[in-house]
Design an enzyme around this catalytic site. Structure first.
Site, PDB file in Angstrom:
ATOM      1  N   SER A 191      29.310 -23.491  -0.105  1.00 17.34           N
ATOM      2  CA  SER A 191      30.701 -23.043  -0.178  1.00 17.34           C
ATOM      3  C   SER A 191      31.371 -23.561  -1.450  1.00 17.34           C
ATOM      4  CB  SER A 191      31.496 -23.533   1.035  1.00 17.34           C
ATOM      5  OG  SER A 191      32.856 -23.159   0.926  1.00 17.34           O
TER       6      SER A 191
ATOM      7  N   LYS B  67      28.180 -23.283   8.286  1.00 20.86           N
ATOM      8  CA  LYS B  67      28.771 -22.491   7.199  1.00 20.86           C
ATOM      9  C   LYS B  67      29.503 -21.286   7.776  1.00 20.86           C
ATOM     10  CE  LYS B  67      29.590 -21.009   2.987  1.00 20.86           C
ATOM     11  NZ  LYS B  67      29.886 -19.589   3.078  1.00 20.86           N
TER      12      LYS B  67
ATOM     13  N   GLU C 158      38.158 -20.574   7.539  1.00 19.01           N
ATOM     14  CA  GLU C 158      38.715 -20.054   6.288  1.00 19.01           C
ATOM     15  C   GLU C 158      39.493 -18.753   6.534  1.00 19.01           C
ATOM     16  OE1 GLU C 158      36.667 -17.731   2.650  1.00 19.01           O
ATOM     17  OE2 GLU C 158      35.821 -19.710   3.081  1.00 19.01           O
TER      18      GLU C 158
ATOM     19  N   HIS D 161      32.689 -22.577   9.130  1.00 21.65           N
ATOM     20  CA  HIS D 161      33.525 -22.868   7.957  1.00 21.65           C
ATOM     21  C   HIS D 161      34.242 -21.597   7.515  1.00 21.65           C
ATOM     22  CE1 HIS D 161      34.127 -22.597   3.595  1.00 21.65           C
ATOM     23  NE2 HIS D 161      34.306 -23.906   3.569  1.00 21.65           N
ATOM     24  N   ASN D 162      33.501 -20.496   7.424  1.00 25.28           N
ATOM     25  CA  ASN D 162      34.099 -19.242   6.983  1.00 25.28           C
ATOM     26  C   ASN D 162      35.090 -18.711   8.009  1.00 25.28           C
ATOM     27  OD1 ASN D 162      32.311 -19.580   4.898  1.00 25.28           O
ATOM     28  ND2 ASN D 162      31.560 -17.493   4.923  1.00 25.28           N
TER      29      ASN D 162
END
Length: 621
Positions: free
Chosen positions: A290, A345, A352, A348-349
């Protein structure tokens, strides 16, 4: 790779050969074990072997080398004719000569016990020795660790130490980052006539940092240029493209080689690939990366998952290029087993997505309800940054609002149709599968979906003569508090989802360490994330550690009401309000659901007066 470690008796062939095999993760065989009994009996009597004695022994070692394909052998190999037999038919053979003086080896031999070759035969060994003029030569007048280091340096002197496939935007930035840290790179990009020709070679020519890099568009040549175990970073499109590249690589790789997938792959695809490649003796690491183009170049946050032994071999490369946290440590760590790297990940997105939507909603309220210009809103965001709400996303939003094209703010020239690359939808699916209400992530996802229906929205606006309702302006301080609380809810939901997955899949994830590597390099880095490092050591329920939550909730409700009455869509703020209402006030609704389910489907229910007792069913009419 076949390596014969040669030298006279007492030079340390077995010790060095075994240590080198462990370093390269390939089998080790002591040549002495292949001597027939008659040879051992002869040497035990102090009688030197002749060429006829050695012929069958050397042929047996050569046959074993062909059978193994990857192995290290300790063998005296004193004459060139012996070495010719050993290497006959081997296409990837290497010779390592352990070189030492007669005096040093004689001293060692006299100290050895329980070995069939007595010290008296050392004279015959040196008399027979024909020193090679090729291969790797290293002095034994140093520690075993230094000998191994010297051999490895020579073994890889003409090889590249790290490979990267895929020179798109992210791939190019990572390549420059790696080369800038002093690593010798092999870069590969596919060949497509008239559109992608000599991409790697041309890219290398652009930057002085690639003075030791090599470019390829032939995959076999690329693989053969790499030192063992090969370490290959894939920066290609997720899904079928990744599978195609892996299938092309498989026949070219050897046991112990490592493939690292740095794309946004689904974690279940990663787990499938780990299992499939393990059958070929290959390691597969699914690594989230990232930071976007700038992060890839200057230091991203890196989330590798898979077998830990594979991570340890690639850690020096990944940790070198990663961003640094407040203490100077790499924003890269071993995440856990299986597909855990790509899973975190993905979450995480998802976090986000909601973070971006919250900022977009705040912008919309300030713009369309309060009538502020983009420049004025940028000033509001700047004040929020100084008041403890600093984050990469808020900072970028504050900056982009100032960008102009002629007399127009660029933000006003951008079509309001948001794209997505799949990680948000994957997060929403896994949220449902694991039973965690990460509602803000799904709300942000659906907001993007709605935005894609631009024509339909335009038609509705005209048909219903809809416009933003005039009324009381948004209290900017209340909006700041609402934004802060909604962000906390978003992070709590995200980390609760990660915790549930860790338990479900037995990944044993360290959430505090995960927050640490998300404090720099990644898109969701923020002051809030810095504070969560310590909180996550106590658990994922951040709201319990928020003393002024009721006051902030009042602001969040105020903002929600103003947005609703003004006609401004704020799904993430509303989702945060609903999540908090459901948790804080415990107004019963699920009892009605259970009664309905039992009425039409006899699904049963539990009773308040016996919550842990048996299930009940009622004949309702």
């Amino acid at each position: 790779m076949i390596i014969f470690v040669m030298g006279v008796c007492g030079s340390g062939k077995s010790t060095i050969g075994d240590a080198l095999a462990q370093k390269l993760n390939i089998p080790f065989f002591d040549g002495d074990d292949f001597h027939p009994q008659e040879n051992i009996d002869k040497m035990s009597k102090g009688e030197p072997l002749n060429d006829n004695d050695r012929a069958g022994w050397l042929a047996a070692l050569n046959a074993k080398a062909k059978e193994e394909k990857n192995a290290i052998f300790a063998c005296s190999a004193l004459k060139e004719t012996y070495r010719t037999i050993l290497f006959e038919g081997l296409t990837n053979g290497h010779l390592v000569y352990l070189k030492g003086s007669y005096e040093l080896i004689d001293k060692r031999m006299k100290a050895r016990k329980n070995h069939f070759m007595p010290p008296g035969l050392l004279d015959s060994q040196f008399a027979t020795l024909e020193e090679p003029t090729y291969g790797i030569q290293t002095s034994i007048d140093q520690s075993p660790d230094l000998i191994i280091k010297d051999i490895m340096n020579q073994l890889t002197a003409d090889k590249q130490e790290f490979g990267l496939i895929g020179l798109g935007v992210m791939g190019k930035s990572l390549a420059r980052n790696l080369a800038g840290k002093g690593f010798k790179l092999a870069l590969y990009n596919r060949f497509v006539k008239d559109s992608e020709e000599k991409v790697a070679e041309k890219f290398i020519e652009e930057f002085d940092v690639f003075n030791e890099a090599k470019g390829f568009e032939d995959l076999k040549a690329f693989v053969n240029s790499l030192a063992r175990p090969r370490k290959i970073f894939l920066m290609v499109n997720a899904g079928k493209i990744t599978d195609y590249v892996i299938e092309d690589l498989k026949p070219l790789l050897e046991e112990g080689d490592i493939i690292i997938d740095g794309g946004n792959s689904h974690f279940k695809d990663t787990e499938r690939r780990i299992d499939e490649l393990a059958k070929n003796g290959l390691h597969f690491v699914g690594s989230g990366v990232s930071g976007g183009e700038e992060g890839a170049l200057k230091g991203p946050s890196i989330m590798p998952g898979g077998h830990q032994e594979a991570y340890e071999k690639i850690a020096p490369y990944l940790e070198a290029i990663a961003a640094r946290d407040a203490r100077g440590n790499a924003c890269c760590t071993y995440i856990g087993k299986g597909g855990s790297g790509h899973f975190v990940k993905m979450i995480h997105n998802g976090i986000e997505y909601a973070e971006m939507q919250l900022i977009a909603e705040s912008y919309a309220l300030l713009r369309y309800v309060n009538g502020l210009s983009p420049e004025a809103i940028s000033g509001v965001f700047d004040e929020w940054m100084k008041a403890g709400l600093s984050s990469y996303l808020l900072e970028t939003s504050q900056k982009l609002l100032l960008k102009k094209e002629g007399e127009d703010f660029l933000i006003d020239l951008i079509l309001d149709k948001a794209g997505n690359k799949g990680t948000g939808s994957w997060t929403t699916v896994v949220m449902a599968e694991l039973g965690i209400p990460a509602t803000m992530i799904s709300s942000a996802l659906f907001a993007r979906y709605i935005s894609s229906f631009k024509d339909k929205r335009t038609q509705y606006t005209a048909h219903f003569n809809a416009e933003t309702k005039s009324g009381n302006p948004i209290n900017v301080e209340a909006l700041k508090e609402a934004y802060a609380l909604a962000r906390l809810v978003n992070h709590q939901q995200g980390f609760e989802l990660i915790k549930r997955a860790s338990d479900e899949f037995s990944w044993e994830l360290n959430l505090s360490e995960l927050a640490r590597i998300w404090t720099n390099g990644c898109i969701i880095r923020s002051e809030l994330m810095e504070g969560l490092i310590g909180q996550l050591k106590e658990g994922t329920d951040f709201l319990l550690n928020t003393p002024n939550i009721t006051a902030q909730l009042g602001s969040l409700r105020e903002v929600a009401v103003t947005a609703i009455t003004s006609g401004v869509s704020v799904p993430c703020h509303l989702s945060a309000v609903d999540y908090l209402n459901a948790h804080l006030y415990n107004h019963h609704t699920a009892n009605m659901i259970q009664a309905q389910r039992d009425f039409f489907g006899a699904h049963t229910y539990k009773r308040v007066d016996d919550p842990n007792g048996p299930s009940h069913h009622t004949i309702w009419e």
